[in-house]
Design a protein around this motif. Structure first.
Motif, PDB file in Angstrom:
ATOM      1  N   PHE A 103       0.843  -1.195   0.000  1.00 17.85           N
ATOM      2  CA  PHE A 103       0.000   0.000   0.000  1.00 17.85           C
ATOM      3  C   PHE A 103       0.877   1.243   0.000  1.00 17.85           C
ATOM      4  O   PHE A 103       1.758   1.405   0.846  1.00 17.85           O
ATOM      5  CB  PHE A 103      -0.908   0.025   1.230  1.00 17.85           C
ATOM      6  N   ASN A 104       0.629   2.132  -0.973  1.00 16.07           N
ATOM      7  CA  ASN A 104       1.366   3.384  -1.067  1.00 16.07           C
ATOM      8  C   ASN A 104       0.565   4.471  -0.354  1.00 16.07           C
ATOM      9  O   ASN A 104      -0.366   5.043  -0.920  1.00 16.07           O
ATOM     10  CB  ASN A 104       1.603   3.758  -2.527  1.00 16.07           C
ATOM     11  N   GLY A 105       0.931   4.763   0.875  1.00 17.54           N
ATOM     12  CA  GLY A 105       0.263   5.804   1.642  1.00 17.54           C
ATOM     13  C   GLY A 105       0.930   7.153   1.529  1.00 17.54           C
ATOM     14  O   GLY A 105       0.567   8.096   2.235  1.00 17.54           O
ATOM     15  N   GLY A 106       1.912   7.279   0.629  1.00 13.53           N
ATOM     16  CA  GLY A 106       2.636   8.535   0.467  1.00 13.53           C
ATOM     17  C   GLY A 106       2.015   9.433  -0.584  1.00 13.53           C
ATOM     18  O   GLY A 106       0.937   9.169  -1.115  1.00 13.53           O
ATOM     19  N   ASP A 107       2.726  10.511  -0.898  1.00 14.29           N
ATOM     20  CA  ASP A 107       2.242  11.509  -1.851  1.00 14.29           C
ATOM     21  C   ASP A 107       2.871  11.365  -3.237  1.00 14.29           C
ATOM     22  O   ASP A 107       2.522  12.107  -4.152  1.00 14.29           O
ATOM     23  CB  ASP A 107       2.516  12.918  -1.319  1.00 14.29           C
ATOM     24  N   THR A 108       3.817  10.447  -3.372  1.00 11.35           N
ATOM     25  CA  THR A 108       4.498  10.271  -4.652  1.00 11.35           C
ATOM     26  C   THR A 108       4.417   8.807  -5.079  1.00 11.35           C
ATOM     27  O   THR A 108       4.108   7.922  -4.285  1.00 11.35           O
ATOM     28  CB  THR A 108       5.982  10.679  -4.546  1.00 11.35           C
ATOM     29  N   ASP A 109       4.713   8.570  -6.343  1.00  9.86           N
ATOM     30  CA  ASP A 109       4.681   7.197  -6.861  1.00  9.86           C
ATOM     31  C   ASP A 109       5.740   6.329  -6.183  1.00  9.86           C
ATOM     32  O   ASP A 109       6.812   6.809  -5.796  1.00  9.86           O
ATOM     33  CB  ASP A 109       4.929   7.195  -8.368  1.00  9.86           C
ATOM     34  N   LEU A 110       5.423   5.059  -6.086  1.00 14.58           N
ATOM     35  CA  LEU A 110       6.373   4.055  -5.614  1.00 14.58           C
ATOM     36  C   LEU A 110       6.800   3.211  -6.804  1.00 14.58           C
ATOM     37  O   LEU A 110       5.967   2.781  -7.607  1.00 14.58           O
ATOM     38  CB  LEU A 110       5.725   3.145  -4.562  1.00 14.58           C
ATOM     39  N   THR A 111       8.113   2.964  -6.933  1.00 15.04           N
ATOM     40  CA  THR A 111       8.625   2.057  -7.951  1.00 15.04           C
ATOM     41  C   THR A 111       9.510   1.016  -7.282  1.00 15.04           C
ATOM     42  O   THR A 111      10.442   1.372  -6.547  1.00 15.04           O
ATOM     43  CB  THR A 111       9.435   2.798  -9.026  1.00 15.04           C
ATOM     44  N   VAL A 112       9.205  -0.250  -7.522  1.00 14.49           N
ATOM     45  CA  VAL A 112       9.951  -1.358  -6.923  1.00 14.49           C
ATOM     46  C   VAL A 112      10.329  -2.336  -8.021  1.00 14.49           C
ATOM     47  O   VAL A 112       9.511  -2.673  -8.882  1.00 14.49           O
ATOM     48  CB  VAL A 112       9.112  -2.093  -5.856  1.00 14.49           C
ATOM     49  N   ILE A 113      11.579  -2.804  -7.989  1.00 13.69           N
ATOM     50  CA  ILE A 113      12.024  -3.836  -8.917  1.00 13.69           C
ATOM     51  C   ILE A 113      12.146  -5.142  -8.134  1.00 13.69           C
ATOM     52  O   ILE A 113      12.622  -5.157  -6.999  1.00 13.69           O
ATOM     53  CB  ILE A 113      13.364  -3.459  -9.589  1.00 13.69           C
ATOM     54  N   PHE A 114      11.672  -6.231  -8.727  1.00 12.02           N
ATOM     55  CA  PHE A 114      11.779  -7.560  -8.122  1.00 12.02           C
ATOM     56  C   PHE A 114      12.694  -8.411  -8.985  1.00 12.02           C
ATOM     57  O   PHE A 114      12.443  -8.594 -10.179  1.00 12.02           O
ATOM     58  CB  PHE A 114      10.412  -8.237  -8.038  1.00 12.02           C
ATOM     59  N   LEU A 115      13.742  -8.966  -8.392  1.00 11.06           N
ATOM     60  CA  LEU A 115      14.648  -9.873  -9.078  1.00 11.06           C
ATOM     61  C   LEU A 115      14.711 -11.156  -8.264  1.00 11.06           C
ATOM     62  O   LEU A 115      14.881 -11.108  -7.043  1.00 11.06           O
ATOM     63  CB  LEU A 115      16.045  -9.265  -9.222  1.00 11.06           C
ATOM     64  N   GLY A 116      14.560 -12.305  -8.929  1.00 13.27           N
ATOM     65  CA  GLY A 116      14.507 -13.525  -8.145  1.00 13.27           C
ATOM     66  C   GLY A 116      14.876 -14.783  -8.897  1.00 13.27           C
ATOM     67  O   GLY A 116      15.228 -14.761 -10.086  1.00 13.27           O
ATOM     68  N   ASP A 117      14.768 -15.899  -8.181  1.00 15.91           N
ATOM     69  CA  ASP A 117      15.112 -17.224  -8.676  1.00 15.91           C
ATOM     70  C   ASP A 117      13.837 -17.945  -9.108  1.00 15.91           C
ATOM     71  O   ASP A 117      12.866 -18.014  -8.352  1.00 15.91           O
ATOM     72  CB  ASP A 117      15.822 -18.007  -7.576  1.00 15.91           C
ATOM     73  N   THR A 118      13.826 -18.474 -10.317  1.00 23.80           N
ATOM     74  CA  THR A 118      12.629 -19.137 -10.828  1.00 23.80           C
ATOM     75  C   THR A 118      12.842 -20.627 -11.077  1.00 23.80           C
ATOM     76  O   THR A 118      12.107 -21.251 -11.836  1.00 23.80           O
ATOM     77  CB  THR A 118      12.165 -18.472 -12.141  1.00 23.80           C
ATOM     78  N   ALA A 119      13.843 -21.203 -10.425  1.00 21.94           N
ATOM     79  CA  ALA A 119      14.146 -22.615 -10.643  1.00 21.94           C
ATOM     80  C   ALA A 119      12.962 -23.511 -10.291  1.00 21.94           C
ATOM     81  O   ALA A 119      12.754 -24.563 -10.906  1.00 21.94           O
ATOM     82  CB  ALA A 119      15.368 -23.023  -9.825  1.00 21.94           C
ATOM     83  N   LYS A 120      12.156 -23.106  -9.289  1.00 18.55           N
ATOM     84  CA  LYS A 120      11.015 -23.914  -8.863  1.00 18.55           C
ATOM     85  C   LYS A 120       9.683 -23.295  -9.272  1.00 18.55           C
ATOM     86  O   LYS A 120       8.624 -23.733  -8.814  1.00 18.55           O
ATOM     87  CB  LYS A 120      11.045 -24.093  -7.343  1.00 18.55           C
ATOM     88  N   ALA A 121       9.726 -22.285 -10.119  1.00 18.95           N
ATOM     89  CA  ALA A 121       8.499 -21.629 -10.565  1.00 18.95           C
ATOM     90  C   ALA A 121       7.733 -22.530 -11.529  1.00 18.95           C
ATOM     91  O   ALA A 121       8.289 -23.475 -12.106  1.00 18.95           O
ATOM     92  CB  ALA A 121       8.833 -20.302 -11.246  1.00 18.95           C
TER      93      ALA A 121
END
Length: 373
Positions: A103-121
């Motif tokens: 939840f973005n409760g701030g006044d500006t945009d939030l940007t998040v990058i997700f990097l991960g392991d997909t060996a078991k995806a």
């Protein structure tokens, strides 16, 4: 034949709406993601944007590029909801199978990058998401007949429960929505700052390098991931390096621009080109890469995946079989009992009165449901 190395922005828009968006890199466009068993996604949350509670099939590390966000976390087989407030420069490990909401409760945009392991995806190279409610959620998928029996609701109540939330992944909530305060004593245990002056390497006029590994960040134990943050000042160079333990690394240009030169086992560049903010590059193990920042400098966030299974076998410990982990979608051990009231109401888009009714139906064990009169 060597796969061509590229630096690219996300090639698929998974969702865009009033509350925000989610973008991803796909192995069909970037084959090295599946070959290296890596995955990448990007979340944009506008002010008051709320990403529904969901779990995921890949262990990953989130890095906040801009803004701040309240995040709720529920570990696998846990009855406790941990709430954190993360901001630019923070990293948040997210183990496979755990649940989170944003939840973005701030006044500006939030940007998040997700990097991960997909060996078991489910699909190697892609991080899969599974939502509890909403247009793409489990409740709607099972239908009102199963939901009515599951929670001992009338047909009308069951239909209201599964259809009250028309949103899919992200919605915009109303002004004045107050989410839970952050849990105490979790910084450094659940999340940490990686963009910090107190870095592993600090070179005056050159930049910094900082890492998080399971040695100093126990939450990473068992995830097979480590993360690295690099900030280069204008025209500074990051010396060539390669991954010796793992299937590869994925590098995201968080800020600025520069040039990357990658050399493989043929003694000539596999890639030699410009990279810009928002682009991603996957590097297989043993390929060495050097980076030179442009005049304005640049910031890089990267994740390396490494499996411990081979080490366990080589140490002569044999195979360890654990009891499989199952999560309940109803009853006194379900996620519905764990989520904060405001999160539950926002997710299902229901009134406080219906929330109390729904909670009253989740007080018993519902692993097996007998015939009800």
């Amino acid at each position: 034949m060597e796969t061509k190395l590229v630096a690219e922005k996300p090639d698929q828009t998974v969702y865009e709406g009033e509350g925000g968006a989610y973008y991803t890199w796909t192995p069909s466009k970037s084959p090295l993601l599946s070959q290296s068993k890596l995955g990448a996604g990007k979340l944009l949350l506008h002010p008051l944007g709320f990403a529904f509670p969901h779990f995921f099939d890949s262990s990953k590390i989130a890095y906040v590029i801009q803004g701040s966000c309240t995040v709720g976390l529920v570990a696998s087989n846990s009855s406790k909801e941990t709430v954190v407030l993360i901001k630019k420069g923070d990293v948040l490990p997210l183990p496979r199978g755990s649940i989170s909401w944003w939840f973005n409760g701030g006044d500006t945009d939030l940007t998040v990058i997700f990097l991960g392991d997909t060996a078991k995806a489910q699909v190697t190279g892609e991080m899969g998401y599974f939502f509890l409610a909403g247009a793409l959620g489990f409740l709607r998928g099972f239908g009102s007949d199963v939901v009515a029996k599951l929670f001992d609701l009338s047909n009308k109540e069951a239909e209201q429960l599964i259809s009250s939330q028309p949103g899919a992944l992200i919605v915009k909530l109303g002004n004045g929505t107050e989410f839970p305060s952050p849990s105490e004593g979790v910084k450094g245990k659940v999340y940490a700052a990686i963009d910090t002056p107190a870095a592993d390497v600090v070179v005056k006029g050159g930049g910094i390098i900082n890492s998080v590994t399971e040695t100093e960040f126990p939450v990473l134990v068992g995830m097979g991931l480590s993360a690295r943050f690099v900030r280069l000042e204008g025209k500074a160079m990051l010396a060539p390096s390669y991954v010796a333990d793992g299937t590869g690394r994925v590098i995201y240009v968080a800020k600025g621009s520069g040039r990357i030169r990658v050399v493989g086992n043929e003694g000539k560049p596999s890639f030699d080109g410009d990279v810009a903010e928002g682009e991603l590059m996957v590097l297989p193990q043993f390929l060495a890469a050097a980076v030179i920042a442009d005049e304005g400098g640049m910031e890089l966030f990267s994740v390396i995946n490494a499996s411990n299974s081979s080490m366990i076998i080589s140490m002569g410990l044999g195979f360890i079989f654990d009891r499989p982990t199952f999560e309940q979608l109803a009853g006194n051990m379900s996620i519905w009992k764990t989520l904060s009231p405001v999160v539950l109401r926002s997710t299902l888009n229901i009134t406080p009165e219906f929330e109390q009714l729904f909670k009253s139906k989740n007080t018993d064990s519902l692993m097996i449901i007998p015939l009800r009169s």
